[in-house]
Design an enzyme around this catalytic site. Structure first.
Site, mmCIF file in Angstrom:
data_model
loop_
_atom_site.group_PDB
_atom_site.id
_atom_site.type_symbol
_atom_site.label_atom_id
_atom_site.label_comp_id
_atom_site.label_asym_id
_atom_site.label_seq_id
_atom_site.Cartn_x
_atom_site.Cartn_y
_atom_site.Cartn_z
ATOM 1 C CE LYS A 169 53.599 68.197 37.992
ATOM 2 N NZ LYS A 169 54.957 68.737 37.994
ATOM 3 C CG ASP A 212 54.997 71.814 40.238
ATOM 4 O OD1 ASP A 212 55.193 72.418 41.307
ATOM 5 O OD2 ASP A 212 55.402 70.654 40.025
ATOM 6 C CE LYS A 221 58.103 70.965 43.294
ATOM 7 N NZ LYS A 221 57.766 70.589 41.916
ATOM 8 C CG ASP A 253 63.628 85.029 45.349
ATOM 9 O OD1 ASP A 253 64.217 85.801 46.144
ATOM 10 O OD2 ASP A 253 64.006 84.851 44.178
ATOM 11 C CB THR A 257 59.659 62.745 47.614
ATOM 12 O OG1 THR A 257 59.529 63.190 46.281
ATOM 13 C CG2 THR A 257 58.349 62.906 48.345
ATOM 14 N NE ARG A 301 58.129 59.313 34.723
ATOM 15 C CZ ARG A 301 59.082 59.133 35.620
ATOM 16 N NH1 ARG A 301 60.267 58.707 35.229
ATOM 17 N NH2 ARG A 301 58.858 59.369 36.896
HETATM 18 O O1 C5P Z 1 55.805 60.634 35.425
HETATM 19 P P1 C5P Z 1 55.365 60.717 36.856
HETATM 20 O O2 C5P Z 1 53.936 60.226 37.083
HETATM 21 O O3 C5P Z 1 56.343 60.083 37.806
HETATM 22 O O4 C5P Z 1 55.339 62.291 37.139
HETATM 23 C C1 C5P Z 1 55.095 62.806 38.388
HETATM 24 C C2 C5P Z 1 55.132 64.303 38.370
HETATM 25 O O5 C5P Z 1 55.080 64.738 39.720
HETATM 26 C C3 C5P Z 1 56.394 64.908 37.777
HETATM 27 O O6 C5P Z 1 56.038 66.130 37.138
HETATM 28 C C4 C5P Z 1 57.283 65.155 38.977
HETATM 29 O O7 C5P Z 1 58.140 66.244 38.819
HETATM 30 C C5 C5P Z 1 56.248 65.461 40.050
HETATM 31 N N1 C5P Z 1 56.693 65.143 41.414
HETATM 32 C C6 C5P Z 1 57.106 63.879 41.826
HETATM 33 N N2 C5P Z 1 57.504 63.659 43.121
HETATM 34 C C7 C5P Z 1 57.464 64.644 43.974
HETATM 35 C C8 C5P Z 1 57.058 65.917 43.598
HETATM 36 C C9 C5P Z 1 56.664 66.123 42.283
HETATM 37 O O8 C5P Z 1 57.133 62.950 41.042
HETATM 38 N N3 C5P Z 1 57.806 64.400 45.206
#
Ligand code: C5P
Length: 241
Positions: free
Chosen positions: A35, A62, A64, A67, A126, A217
């Protein structure tokens, strides 16, 4: 069906092409989809996508898009030219915007040798809580807003939605099994939750109806990222038996 490890999408939340390539090189044998978000794409531009393709990975772009319909449609066309596998638009851009995005992608695929990317809609971020919705004039519960937007996305011809595992059942109830559900907020057992307040394990996400899981992460910050990916794939295999 794709192997279970192909359900894992690595969120390349890093700053530079070099850092991203380090992970793509290391993991492209085990993870199929990478992603690319706003930070990395704004920093690198299309070279980041070319790099992932060079290593035989698929790209989830991604950005998003949100527009006026024509502007989003033209941006989708550019994403199609880059041969991305998935991309995101905001359902809050409205039905017409989503329809034009889907139409641009289908038209592109008809006139080229490349397939249409999977078009995913983001419903309610979220990060938005009930009070935030009220502030912007949405006077329903978060669940109702998510459900309404998922139905609208489906009517517009979108392939799937990005949603937390907690929202997956709302979407399945509203839209059945038609929509692909991509879930972030995944934490393998025993790893730090970081800022993901309502994180679920890969197995729980699978049970909730997730088709693809976005994980950042826990893999990026691991001492041995490949081992973490293998453990997640194993957890998914066990959960599937
Ligand atoms: O590091 P982590 O596993 O938390 O990363 C989750 C990924 O999903 C990040 O790129 C974050 O921007 C994305 N994301 C999220 N929650 C959402 C939508 C997208 O954590 N509701």
């Amino acid at each position: 069906m794709a192997p279970l490890s192909q359900k894992i999408i690595l969120a390349l939340d890093v700053e530079t092409l070099k850092e991203a390539e380090h992970f793509v090189k290391k993991l492209s044998g085990s993870i199929g989809i990478f992603k690319v978000g706003k930070q990395l794409f704004t920093h690198c531009g299309p070279t980041i996508i070319e790099m992932i393709h060079r290593h035989r990975g698929k790209v989830f772009l991604d950005l998003k898009f949100h527009d006026i319909p024509n502007t989003v449609a033209r941006a989708v066309e550019e994403a199609c030219k880059l041969n991305v596998f998935m991309l995101t638009i905001h359902a809050l851009g409205g039905k017409k915007m989503m329809q034009e995005a889907v139409a641009a992608s289908s038209t592109f695929a008809r006139n080229s040798s490349l397939p249409s990317p999977l078009m995913l809609a983001v419903t309610i971020l979220t990060s938005l809580k009930p009070d935030d919705l009220k502030d912007i004039g949405i006077n329903t519960s978060v669940e109702e807003a998510v459900s309404r937007l998922a139905i609208l996305a489906r009517q517009a011809g979108v392939n799937g939605v990005v949603a937390s595992a907690q929202e997956a059942h709302i979407i399945r109830a509203a839209c059945g099994n038609d929509l692909i559900i991509v879930t972030p907020g995944i934490r393998p057992q025993g790893t730090s939750r970081d800022d993901q307040k309502r994180a679920v394990t890969p197995h729980e996400a699978l049970l909730a109806g997730s088709d693809y899981m976005v994980i950042g992460r826990p893999i990026l910050e691991a001492h041995d990222p490949l081992k973490v990916v293998q453990e997640i794939a194993e957890e998914l295999r066990e959960g599937n038996n």
